[in-house]
Scaffold this active site. Structure first.
Site, short mmCIF file in Angstrom:
data_model
loop_
_atom_site.label_atom_id
_atom_site.label_comp_id
_atom_site.label_asym_id
_atom_site.label_seq_id
_atom_site.Cartn_x
_atom_site.Cartn_y
_atom_site.Cartn_z
N ASP A 319 0.86 -1.15 0.00
CA ASP A 319 0.00 0.00 0.00
C ASP A 319 0.92 1.23 0.00
O ASP A 319 2.10 1.12 0.31
CB ASP A 319 -0.84 -0.06 1.28
CG ASP A 319 -1.67 1.18 1.45
OD1 ASP A 319 -2.22 1.65 0.45
OD2 ASP A 319 -1.77 1.66 2.58
N THR A 321 -0.16 4.90 1.05
CA THR A 321 -0.39 5.83 2.13
C THR A 321 -0.29 5.12 3.48
O THR A 321 -0.95 4.13 3.71
CB THR A 321 -1.80 6.44 2.01
OG1 THR A 321 -2.03 6.71 0.64
CG2 THR A 321 -1.93 7.67 2.85
N GLU A 413 -1.89 22.13 -0.23
CA GLU A 413 -2.09 23.55 0.03
C GLU A 413 -1.71 23.90 1.46
O GLU A 413 -1.08 24.92 1.71
CB GLU A 413 -3.56 23.93 -0.24
CG GLU A 413 -3.85 23.99 -1.71
CD GLU A 413 -5.24 24.56 -2.01
OE1 GLU A 413 -6.07 24.61 -1.08
OE2 GLU A 413 -5.47 24.94 -3.16
N THR A 590 -2.37 1.33 -4.74
CA THR A 590 -2.87 2.44 -3.93
C THR A 590 -4.22 2.91 -4.43
O THR A 590 -4.57 2.76 -5.60
CB THR A 590 -1.86 3.60 -3.93
OG1 THR A 590 -2.42 4.66 -3.19
CG2 THR A 590 -1.53 4.06 -5.33
N ASP A 592 -4.81 5.99 -4.18
CA ASP A 592 -4.53 7.39 -4.45
C ASP A 592 -4.30 7.64 -5.95
O ASP A 592 -4.32 6.73 -6.75
CB ASP A 592 -3.28 7.81 -3.65
CG ASP A 592 -3.42 9.23 -3.16
OD1 ASP A 592 -4.18 9.99 -3.78
OD2 ASP A 592 -2.75 9.58 -2.18
N LYS A 686 -7.47 -4.38 -5.18
CA LYS A 686 -6.18 -4.73 -4.60
C LYS A 686 -6.11 -6.23 -4.38
O LYS A 686 -5.13 -6.89 -4.70
CB LYS A 686 -5.99 -4.01 -3.26
CG LYS A 686 -5.72 -2.53 -3.38
CD LYS A 686 -5.39 -1.95 -2.02
CE LYS A 686 -5.00 -0.49 -2.15
NZ LYS A 686 -4.55 0.09 -0.88
N ASP A 710 -6.76 -2.13 2.91
CA ASP A 710 -5.74 -3.12 2.56
C ASP A 710 -6.08 -4.51 3.08
O ASP A 710 -5.38 -5.47 2.79
CB ASP A 710 -4.38 -2.71 3.13
CG ASP A 710 -3.99 -1.33 2.69
OD1 ASP A 710 -4.15 -1.04 1.49
OD2 ASP A 710 -3.55 -0.52 3.52
#
Lengths: 1081, 362
Positions: A319, A321, A413, A590, A592, A686, A710
């Site tokens: 994974d 993150t 940000e 991931t 993401d 996954k 996960d």
């Protein structure tokens, strides 16, 4: 499991017609089509708010234990006897109970079997108790609920459906709830869902404003009504319900109001919600449930899931993150006006882990401020650059004492604003139409005219402001590709910045280009007309808006670029490079974004800047098939071999790639690449990837992750490793191993994996060996006893063979044996490949060991037989019997087998000595005592007097020297020959180590090191020289653009920004908040 | 831990910290004991032999084995042994015994032989059976240890198929082993001259293991032995009851009869010897058996030809290491030679490898 399901009493479907009507209404209103199938009778649950007695749903307590008090015995026995070995022995035991069938008595198998069952039973109980305790910890977390007109702190398991729950910042949500109010403007709140989907940005949830209004009036006590919603299901993003409050029109609620168990409240002081699903009916637990059941199906196959598999891992699925990264972003470097800043701290940073941890978010380059303050030619650019960072974003400031904290749904940000603050550009206040920044004690207020929102299509966000001086200016930050397209001809530093971007990208930093343009009044007014038109359109508004943004985002002047570090966990690159050297293929899976994944792959050195990257991003099955076929074609002969390539695929394309028709092709392509990155994956995908590799490649897979998303892959892989991080314990609870950080994988695999594999191999081979040796002797004896089934040993001697006399050597081999030291294993990761390829243990090795055992048993039977055949061997002419021969042979067997363990032992410690010599002594002692049992105990009359006669017989001692020697000297001889002729890396290093123990001969060790090092070279992959024709392949240097921001949320970025007025809040924040609380609670 | 630094307001840091503390304590409790065993840091050493050491080990072990082998061979050659197979010599008797109806008829057979060299020292007489499987599974089981201990002469439960007679009277001694007891009588006579036949004095006792005589086998009582066997029957193949096995020595009767005890110790192989008599060294025989002519007078009772078996009688002296078996001596000698050969082979291989390495280095 079944127990908990029984607890979840189903609500009877009373008045289903009425509710189904209500639901259809809702469905229409929300434009939700996929959620409910109208053909079925709709299952609806009605929840009475604030009236727990009316709600009879399952409790919020969870249980992941395998057994209950009552189910333990049947379930345990079932599981034990579904193992082939245990079933076999059960069968044998049953047979032995038939009188006259067994030559070795009724209890000789039953007792050992009972001992084994008892031991593993205790182990199961202890493990289940641990699970029970872990559940208890979760169940006894506390939260506040509103009952009997006041707030009570209760434990999670006491939470009921219909309860009104208050959760504070950073707390995990105890159940699935409907948000009805929050501390933030417009009843918004932020939740971190990394646990569920692995995404880095925070999600925004907003309560229906009608409800929020009511709550704000302090009517919690009088809150009376019901919620109708679907029966629980597993879909994370689906939810339809209606809130009926007395005296109000029905209010529809959907996923945007839904807060799920397992998510964490962020940047929000508090929220209030109504619980709708509890315990096993929550989306999180249901999912887990599914996997649990899946696992149950595999339970039998997973019995082979032992420690030794750690020593053979070929594919590692990681994974991103929380596993590779810390999930923290830090402004690390930048380039302004062609000058790179923040580079120098690199070396000192890596040296000391603690130091780097403390200062991780520090952009630490005094040169920048020096240049700014000393009037360097670029100082104006620096000012503009930092101002942009301060102004162009959607961050909300929050004053906390003297400090300002920033709330942001985008971690990028937040990092940039924080970075600017550190450099003296402090973003202090946001009002709906302005932002105020403080530079060197001067305050500047920028009027915000428009926000041109970020989307992953646009890859940029802009903001149009009126500067304090009254000029109109557009600030933009975004991907280098989109910014460079829009640069004006007058833009400077274009080349330099591009070069710097490449540097950043190769380091795996997330880059954003920073640019601005000045607008004239007329230009702006013209555009504003367009913009208003576009905003008013009801169809395709987003598209129209984006087209409209396009008009004004042009003629940019480049200022520079920022580089944000998505901080890796400690030693991740080192670990990855070691694991790669150990020939372990690493796949990053991931949820993401693609850019983020690629950046991380660069920063953890999984891919280098020269690695060609194959991007598989297709929007149809045909396109996916075509791209995969093209690339496979281009690879040609190299397909199936390991190439220095990286494959990047997103979840959408993967859906097509996993279709049966092209599955195999896709896998071939993926296996030809050194690194594979799969992005935007659902938890199920996954698991599917792991399953694909597991099915098609006969290799051991390992999955490592830390979040609930996960769990699927952790359970699917042969070896599941959970990182016990901050994101809940789901991954850890479902894993075979749990570690604190990714870097411990190195030690887990290379050291413990190797040792365990080595140990288990030795232990298994040895156990086979010793049993074959003993029991084949029975076969040899049959040749002289007319195949009548008579055994040559005494019953209990046979039964105790594995229990006492030879029980310790396999234990010491299995526990303490080391092929080489931890240091060598970490120093030479290549050693891992010796085990990975199964050279240590395969059918051939097994049969060789069996044949060896056969030879030994031959010698062990026939030598004593020939010795005793003459019968005249005792003093006074006494003659002997069959058991006399048996005791000779048995003694020799014990000695030979124990000494063989000594021969197998490479690492001797005090336990090895105890095991080997102790076992031999234990037999002699037992023999001595046992010969005197009869007639005091009514066992073994045949043994009476054997010890005196055996030990006083010169032949016994002559054979005692000769027989084991004859057996073992050949093994020793072959071992020597093998060590001389067929030396592998392992033998080299073993010798190296044993020499270190004794005398060092420096030059020789150096020479050895060289050979080991030269071996290392052969494992590194050749640079890729393939000609790729398909345009999916990116050979260019990386760009490093990545930006994480909420998209398509219930609240748009503009609405979000306009909602806050921190200037007002600042003055009254504390008092207001306290009054807020008192009013509501 | 560091990931939470992002955007954590002060208030929440407090709760987070307590969480962390809890977690820390939690970890502490799960921390494995820091002992050498649990941390896999036991002091260990690796066996490593230099080439020279290996050569020495092989060579020395070889030399040792060779020497032992020679010693064993020499001592085995010193043993004097005579074996006379009388299956074919007493053919008539053998034929007669094949018919069970002749059980009450006597048959004797005389076998003359010449002893060329004096058998010095203690001389033992064995009988040897060929092809008699005393090690058959059901045969071995067929005995009653309790009965033989004299505890309960009627305890015959393990003795199938010879538990009771057709009249349901328990058999003593019961079981297949006892029933099949060797019952030839062998008398050795020394022919000093054609007229002087001297029966060689032989001892009937002292043939058994001490534990057999004093632990495993006991008579119910020593006095009036026959009384204690009242209510039992002799085994079907026996001619005399157990308490009349040795009429000349009342002490050598019942379960304590030496021949009986020797027979009851079931042999490991289908061909086996059992001790029958030992020389009583008096008068002419005080130094052993003098050279000369002898006869075996055999009362032939035990049928063997029925099962294609054979029987023999053996006279032998013994050394410290038993009889004339040369197997152990040979095995040692051969092993010694092999070890020597391997030591030289190893030396040759290592020399070759070293040469290779040297040429590599150049």
């Amino acid at each position: 499991m079944s127990r908990s399901w029984l607890l979840c009493g189903m609500k009877p479907l009373q008045g289903s017609t009425h509710f189904s009507l209500g639901n259809q209404k809702v469905e229409k209103r929300m434009g939700c089509q996929q959620s409910l199938q109208s053909s079925e009778v709709l299952k609806v649950r009605t929840i009475y708010i604030n009236d727990p007695l009316k709600n009879t749903f399952c409790t919020n307590s969870i249980s992941t234990t395998k057994y209950s008090k009552w189910s333990f015995l049947p379930r345990y026995l079932y599981l034990q006897f579904s193992k082939a070995a245990n079933a076999f022995f059960l069968f044998i035991t049953i047979l032995q109970q038939i009188p006259g069938v067994s030559p070795i008595g009724q209890y000789t198998t039953l007792l050992p079997l009972l001992v084994i069952l008892a031991i593993s039973g205790i182990k199961e109980v202890v493990e289940d108790y641990k699970r029970y305790m872990a559940d208890k910890v979760v169940n006894s977390k506390t939260t506040s609920v509103f009952r009997q007109n006041s707030w009570h702190v209760i434990k999670w398991h006491e939470v009921n459906v219909g309860d009104i729950v208050k959760t504070l910042n950073e707390e995990f949500l105890p159940a699935d709830m409907i948000l009805i109010s929050s501390s933030e403007p417009q009843s918004m709140c932020y939740v971190a869902t990394a646990n569920l989907d692995g995404e880095t940005n925070l999600k925004i949830r907003q309560a229906s404003l009608e409800v929020a209004g009511i709550i704000k009036e302090g009517q919690l006590v009088n809150l009376d009504g019901k919620i109708e919603c679907e029966e629980p299901d597993r879909q994370f993003n689906n939810f339809v319900g209606t809130l009926y409050l007395r005296g109000k029109s029905p209010i529809s609620v959907g996923p945007d109001q839904m807060l799920l168990r397992g998510t964490q409240l962020k940047n929000t002081q508090w929220i209030i919600g109504v619980v709708i699903y509890t315990g096993f009916e929550t989306k999180l637990m249901q999912d887990e449930d599914m996997h649990y059941e899946q696992n149950d199906l595999y339970a039998m196959a997973r019995t082979s899931n032992l420690n030794e598999e750690l020593g053979q891992v070929k594919y590692l699925f990681s994974d991103k993150t929380g596993t590779l990264t810390c999930n923290t972003m830090a402004f690390k470097k930048c380039t302004i006006a062609g000058i790179i800043y923040g580079n120098h701290s690199d070396n000192t940073d890596d040296g000391n882990e603690n130091l780097s941890r403390a200062s991780f978010c520090e952009f630490n380059d005094p040169k920048l401020l020096e240049n700014f303050e000393d009037g360097h030619p670029s100082s104006e650019y620096i000012k503009e650059f930092l101002t942009l960072l301060c102004v162009c974003h959607t961050v909300i400031p929050e004053r906390c004492g003297n400090d300002i904290l920033y709330q942001a749904s985008s971690p990028d940000e937040a990092a940039l604003v924080k970075g600017a603050k550190k450099l003296g550009f402090v973003f202090t206040t946001r009002t709906p139409y302005s932002v105020t920044i403080e530079v060197m004690t001067e305050t500047h207020t920028f009027e915000i005219l428009n926000i041109l929102e970020f989307s992953s299509n646009r890859k940029r966000m802009s903001i149009i402001v009126r500067t304090p001086a009254g000029h109109l200016r557009l600030y933009c930050k975004g991907a280098d590709t989109v910014i460079y397209e829009r640069l004006s001809k007058d833009s400077l530093f274009v080349e330099d910045t591009l070069k710097h971007l490449e540097i950043f990208a190769t380091e795996g930093l997330r880059t954003l280009c920073i640019a601005y343009t000045d607008l004239t009044e007329t230009e702006y007014q013209d555009w504003l007309q367009e913009y208003k038109k576009a905003s008013a359109v009801s169809q395709n508004r987003i598209q129209r808006l984006e087209e409209c943004y396009e008009i004004i985002e042009k003629e940019f002047l480049l200022l520079g670029a920022t580089a944000i570090e998505d901080r890796l966990q400690a030693n991740v690159p080192e670990t990855i490079s070691t694991l790669l050297k150990a020939n372990i293929k690493i796949w990053v899976l991931t949820g993401d974004k693609q850019e983020t994944a690629v950046n991380i792959a660069f920063s953890c050195k999984l891919i280098s800047s020269t690695t060609p990257r194959i991007y598989l991003n297709a929007d149809s099955f045909e396109a996916a098939q075509q791209t995969i076929n093209h690339n496979c074609g281009d690879l040609g002969n190299l397909l199936g071999k390991e190439n220095d390539l990286a494959l990047i695929i997103d979840g959408e394309t993967l859906k097509y790639a996993l279709r049966f028709e092209i599955q195999k092709k896709f896998l071939d392509l993926a296996l030809s690449c050194r690194a594979v990155l799969c992005c935007r994956l659902s938890p199920l995908q996954k698991a599917e990837i792991v399953d694909l590799v597991k099915k098609h490649e006969e290799a051991i897979t390992l999955a490592v992750g830390d979040g609930a998303n996960d769990v699927g892959m952790i359970r699917m892989a042969h070896v599941g490793v959970g990182i016990s991080g901050n994101e809940g314990m789901q991954a850890t609870n479902n894993s075979d191993y749990s570690i604190a950080q990714f870097r411990y994988l190195e030690k887990l695999l290379l050291v413990h994996g190797t040792w365990n594999y080595f140990r288990v191999t030795k232990c298994i081979l040895y156990s086979f060996y010793k049993n074959v040796v003993l029991y084949i002797i029975g076969l040899w004896f049959s040749f002289v006893n007319g195949f009548s089934g008579q055994i040559i040993f005494e019953h209990w001697c046979i039964s105790l063979y594995n229990v006492i006399f030879t029980s310790l050597p396999p234990l010491t081999l299995g526990i303490f044996e080391k092929c080489c030291s931890q240091k060598s294993l970490l120093e030479y990761p290549q050693l891992y490949t010796v085990f990975q390829t199964g050279e240590m243990f395969n059918t051939k090795v097994f049969w060789i060991q069996c044949i060896n055992a056969l030879i030994h048993s031959f010698i062990l039977f026939w030598f004593p037989t020939k010795m005793l055949e003459h019968d005249m061997i005792l003093r006074h002419g006494y003659t002997t019997d069959y058991l006399f021969l048996g005791n000779f042979i048995y003694s020799y067997v014990v000695v030979t087998v124990c000494l063989k363990a000594g021969l197998e032992t490479t690492s001797w410690n005090r336990f090895s000595h105890v095991a080997i010599w102790g076992s031999i002594i234990s037999w002699i002692l037992f023999f001595s005592v046992y010969s005197f049992f009869w007639p005091i105990f009514s066992v073994a009359p045949e043994m009476t007097g054997q010890i005196n006669m055996v030990l006083s017989c010169p032949h016994f001692w002559m054979g005692f020297l000769l027989v084991p020697t004859t057996c073992l000297i050949q093994n020793f001889f072959w071992k020597l020959i093998k060590n001389t002729y067929k030396r592998g890396l392992l033998e080299e290093i073993q010798e190296l180590e044993s020499r270190k123990d004794s005398i060092l001969e420096h030059s020789e060790i150096f020479e050895k090191r060289m050979t080991a090092a030269s071996l290392a070279v052969s494992f590194s992959t050749q640079p890729c020289e393939i000609f790729f024709r398909d345009d999916s392949v990116d050979l260019s240097a990386p760009h490093g653009y990545a930006f994480s921001q909420t998209e398509g949320a219930v609240v748009t970025q503009e609405e979000l920004v306009r909602a806050y007025d921190t200037a007002k809040m600042e003055n009254s924040r504390i008092s207001k908040r306290s009054s807020d609380f008192s009013e509501i609670f | 831990m560091s990931r939470n630094v992002l955007n954590v307001p002060e208030v929440c840091l407090v709760s987070y910290r307590t969480n962390m503390e809890k977690e820390f304590q939690h970890h502490l409790s799960r921390m494995p004991e820091n002992s050498a065993i649990k941390q896999q840091k036991l002091p260990a050493h690796r066996l490593h032999f230099s080439n020279q050491a290996i050569f020495t080990i092989f060579f020395a072990t070889g030399a040792f084995c060779f020497c032992i082998g020679i010693i064993l061979l020499l001592s085995a050659w010193k043993v004097q042994e005579i074996e006379i197979n009388y299956t074919n010599i007493c053919e008539d008797c053998a034929k007669m015994r094949e018919n069970a109806l002749n059980f009450d008829k006597q048959c004797t057979c005389s076998i003359p032989f010449n002893l060329q060299k004096t058998m010095k020292g203690d001389v033992y007489m064995y009988y040897k059976l060929y092809g008699f499987y005393q090690n058959l599974y059901r045969y071995v089981l067929s005995r009653s240890h309790n009965q033989l201990m004299g505890k309960d002469v009627r305890d015959v439960k393990d003795c199938a198929p010879f538990k009771v007679t057709s009249n349901k009277i328990p058999i003593a001694p019961c079981g297949a082993i006892a029933n099949s007891m060797f019952n030839d009588t062998i008398i050795l006579s020394y022919i000093r001259s054609t007229s002087e036949h001297i029966q060689v004095p032989m001892l009937k006792t002292g043939l058994t293991w001490w534990t057999d005589k004093y632990v495993k086998f006991q008579n119910p009582s020593f006095r009036n032995l026959s009384d204690h066997f009242v209510g039992t029957e002799k085994p079907p193949y026996w001619q005399e009851p157990i308490y009349e096995l040795d009429t000349s020595d009342p002490g050598n009767n019942g379960f304590l009869n030496d021949d009986f005890i020797v027979w009851m110790r079931t042999a490991a192989f289908p061909t086996f010897k059992k001790l029958y008599r030992r020389l009583y060294r008096v008068k002419y025989f005080s130094d052993g058996l003098p050279a000369g002519n002898y006869t075996f007078d055999i009362s032939y009772n035990f049928p063997v030809t029925k099962f294609q078996g054979e029987k023999a009688v053996i006279l032998s002296t013994l050394t410290w290491n038993g009889g004339s078996s040369i197997f152990l001596g040979l095995a040692y000698t051969v092993t010694g030679v092999f070890l020597w050969m391997s030591s030289f082979a190893l030396m040759a291989i290592q020399g070759k490898m070293r040469k290779k390495k040297l040429s590599h280095r150049r």
